[in-house]
Structures are given as C-alpha cells and as structure tokens.
Design a protein around this motif. Structure first.
Motif, PDB file in Angstrom:
ATOM      1  N   ARG A  44      -5.311  -1.429  -0.189  1.00 53.59           N
ATOM      2  CA  ARG A  44      -4.646  -0.214  -0.668  1.00 53.59           C
ATOM      3  C   ARG A  44      -4.388  -0.316  -2.164  1.00 53.59           C
ATOM      4  NH1 ARG A  44      -2.790   2.886   3.633  1.00 53.59           N
ATOM      5  NH2 ARG A  44      -2.817   4.487   2.007  1.00 53.59           N
ATOM      6  N   PRO A  57       1.767   3.220  -1.627  1.00 49.22           N
ATOM      7  CA  PRO A  57       0.424   3.291  -2.215  1.00 49.22           C
ATOM      8  C   PRO A  57       0.232   4.554  -3.040  1.00 49.22           C
ATOM      9  CG  PRO A  57       0.332   2.886   0.166  1.00 49.22           C
ATOM     10  CD  PRO A  57       1.725   3.290  -0.156  1.00 49.22           C
ATOM     11  N   ASP A  59      -3.086   6.005  -3.502  1.00 47.39           N
ATOM     12  CA  ASP A  59      -4.521   6.147  -3.318  1.00 47.39           C
ATOM     13  C   ASP A  59      -4.811   7.436  -2.557  1.00 47.39           C
ATOM     14  OD1 ASP A  59      -3.742   5.483  -0.717  1.00 47.39           O
ATOM     15  OD2 ASP A  59      -4.554   3.452  -0.814  1.00 47.39           O
ATOM     16  N   LYS A  61      -6.035   7.992   0.320  1.00 49.38           N
ATOM     17  CA  LYS A  61      -5.607   7.975   1.717  1.00 49.38           C
ATOM     18  C   LYS A  61      -4.153   8.411   1.847  1.00 49.38           C
ATOM     19  CE  LYS A  61      -5.729   4.922   5.772  1.00 49.38           C
ATOM     20  NZ  LYS A  61      -6.100   3.546   6.234  1.00 49.38           N
ATOM     21  N   GLN A  62      -3.284   7.903   0.957  1.00 47.99           N
ATOM     22  CA  GLN A  62      -1.877   8.269   1.031  1.00 47.99           C
ATOM     23  C   GLN A  62      -1.636   9.674   0.505  1.00 47.99           C
ATOM     24  OE1 GLN A  62      -0.355   6.116   2.698  1.00 47.99           O
ATOM     25  NE2 GLN A  62       1.774   6.771   2.683  1.00 47.99           N
ATOM     26  N   GLY A 285       0.497   3.140   4.940  1.00 45.52           N
ATOM     27  CA  GLY A 285       1.025   3.155   3.578  1.00 45.52           C
ATOM     28  C   GLY A 285       2.518   2.918   3.533  1.00 45.52           C
TER      29      GLY A 285
END
Length: 347
Positions: A44, A57, A59, A61-62, A285
């Motif tokens: 992450r 995080p 990123d 994804k988060q 996360g």
C-alpha cells in the motif's frame, strides 16, 4: 437522534550549491515527484509529506473506498437542501477551504459554489497526504498538498472551513492547534464544520455478540491509535475543542449509519448497502498500518492482518447482525466583530 427501524424478516442479499532557476526547478520537481510517489508498506502507498507516519493509505484503492463512503453520506442526507454541509454560509461565500479524505466531496462542493449567484467563489481543498488521482476538477476548486499544522500562508480570510473524516490525523495538541488556526483564518461570522465517524460497531437488538470480530473491531483500533499517539475518538472531543477555540452558536447532529441492508426504511436500507460496500473496500487500508505497527501483544504480520480481515468480511455478510456506526457532525460560527467588541466591554 433518530431510531433506525429494524425489519426482523429482512436479510441481506448476499545539491549542488548552485542557485540557478534550473537547479531550483529540478529540486522542486523532485520534491513533487517524491510526494506523488509516497512510501510503500505491505503493498500500500502512504503519504510522504511529513517525516512522521500517518496510518491511512493514499493510493487509488483507498480513494475508491472514499468515493463509496462519500455516496453513503449523500444518500443519508438526501433530504437536506444541501447534503454536503449544514453550516448556513449564505448565498455569497467568498472563500472556502476543506480538509477531507473524500475527493468527490471537494469536487461537488466546487460545483455547488459555481452556481450563478456565486460564480466567482474559490473553495480551497487541502490534502495532507498524496495528491488524489483525478482527471477533472471544477475551475473554482484547487487541490493543495500541505501540512495544515504548519503556519497557514493564505492572506485572505475564509468564510467556511470544513473538516471531514480526519480521525487519527493528529495528536491531541495538533487538533487544538488546527482549531485555533481555523479560528484565526476565518472572517468574523464565518463557519467551521466537522464530521467524524465512531469506528466502533454497535447494535441495539443484541444481534452483535461479544464474540464477533465486528464487536471487537473498534476497541482494537482505538487502542492501536492511542499507542500511535493519535486518537480515533475525535468525534467525542471535537465539540468541546471547537468551543474552547472561541467559536459560538455550536450545533451538533449525531446519526446512525447502518452497516448492511437490514433496516426497513428504504433510504436507510440503501445507505446500509453502500456502507457495506464502503467497509469491504476500505478494511485493509484501515487496518494494515495500525496493526502491523501497534497491534497487541506485538505488531502483527501482514498475513495475520489478512486472516483477521477475512473473518471480519464474513461477519459483514451475516444478515443476522444489525450493526451500525455513529457519525457526528458539529458546526459553529466565529463571533462577529460586534460580538467580540461587546465581550471585551463586559470584561
């Protein structure tokens, strides 16, 4: 506080020394590149704007999880004339700033401020983590990567400062500093607003048992964050801290956010479905950094975290658990010049 109706029959469907402009440009470009890259742990990416570590995080994804969380609040507050905030800032706000993990909240706020009556308004959106991955922004909305605990450099005062889901971002003294800086940066009569989650999961009908991982979830991370020196319980302290900073006309609204599609009410059912998706996307996360750095009795391994999260995800699918989180919203006003002068005369 409004009760969420429960439908018992409903079940979830499952360096060089040179100072030439070229060298300066190279240095600043390198700094920007470093911030954008961030730092990586356990697959992450985390923010890289400060020397100390931050648990969340930064990123893609988060950020995707944040988007779903943003939709949760839009559905929950659909009945409001403006579901983005409660502060009565009026039709002619000049400048606004927001500290938020939700990029879409910021972009939608920009669109709100582009209505013809306030077409010249410029809300600033300040991030303390890595730059969000966006391809389009309203022309009156700016992202800035900054550390809000350092001296604020904006020269013109703001009419509205919004703080959203920043739990665990600062140590206690950092929050006091932030509120004081926000007070100083606001126009007299300007507003501050903050919205934060209680990370604990609760149920009112005993469907969430002590042995459930979801029952233990909140306290596990509250303790981890305490060991990290960053409280996750800011929702409990923000009202008094905002009042201590000098704000007046303080309002507070607490709401339940269902976790899963178990409520009978159609809007709350949809809110619960979105919150279920939000949790599924955000779990890793939320958990990874805190548990691998401050887990008990010693820091967990990545594999141990994944096993724990698998158990939590199984419980999220359980249609018999009627869980929810509290969310707390506080908004308050900086006194006007007349109010401040009147107070001085009294003393």
């Amino acid at each position: 506080m409004e009760d969420i109706p429960v439908d018992p029959d409903f079940y979830l469907e499952t360096g060089g020394a040179s100072t030439t402009p070229l060298d300066f440009q190279s240095e600043t470009t390198s700094l920007a590149s470093s911030i954008a890259r961030g730092r990586f742990e356990n697959g992450r990416r985390y923010q890289a704007t400060k020397d100390d570590d931050y648990w969340g995080p930064s990123d893609e994804k988060q950020f995707e999880a944040f988007e779903i969380g943003h939709m949760v609040f839009l559905v929950l507050d659909h009945y409001q004339d403006n579901p983005l905030f409660r502060a009565p800032i009026g039709d002619f706000p000049k400048r606004n700033t927001a500290y938020s993990r939700h990029r879409n909240w910021s972009r939608q706020l920009g669109n709100v401020m582009m209505l013809p009556i306030c077409i010249r308004q410029l809300p600033f959106v300040v991030w303390i983590s890595s730059p969000p991955p966006v391809t389009w922004m309203p022309p009156n909305c700016i992202f800035e990567v900054d550390d809000v605990l350092r001296e604020w450099t904006w020269r013109e005062p703001f009419d509205f400062i919004h703080i959203r889901l920043m739990y665990g971002a600062f140590p206690p003294e950092g929050w006091d500093q932030l509120y004081k800086q926000a007070y100083a940066a606001l126009e007299p009569g300007g507003w501050i607003e903050q919205m934060e989650f209680d990370v604990r999961v609760r149920s009112d009908d005993m469907t969430l048992k002590e042995e459930h991982q979801l029952s233990k979830w909140g306290n596990i991370f509250i303790k981890c964050a305490e060991r990290a020196g960053r409280s996750l319980n800011i929702h409990e302290t923000m009202r008094s801290a905002i009042e201590e900073a000098g704000f007046v006309e303080v309002h507070e609204k607490k709401s339940r956010v269902p976790l899963g599609a178990w409520p009978r009410d159609k809007v709350l059912k949809e809110t619960g479905r979105l919150q279920y998706a939000h949790w599924n996307a955000a779990l890793e996360g939320w958990a990874m950094w805190l548990l691998t750095h401050f887990g008990e009795p010693e820091p967990w391994t990545e594999a141990e975290v994944q096993v724990f999260l698998a158990k939590v995800r199984n419980e999220l699918k359980n249609p018999h658990i009627h869980g929810y989180n509290w969310i707390n919203r506080v908004w308050a006003r900086k006194p006007t010049e007349e109010e401040l002068s009147s107070k001085k005369r009294l003393f």
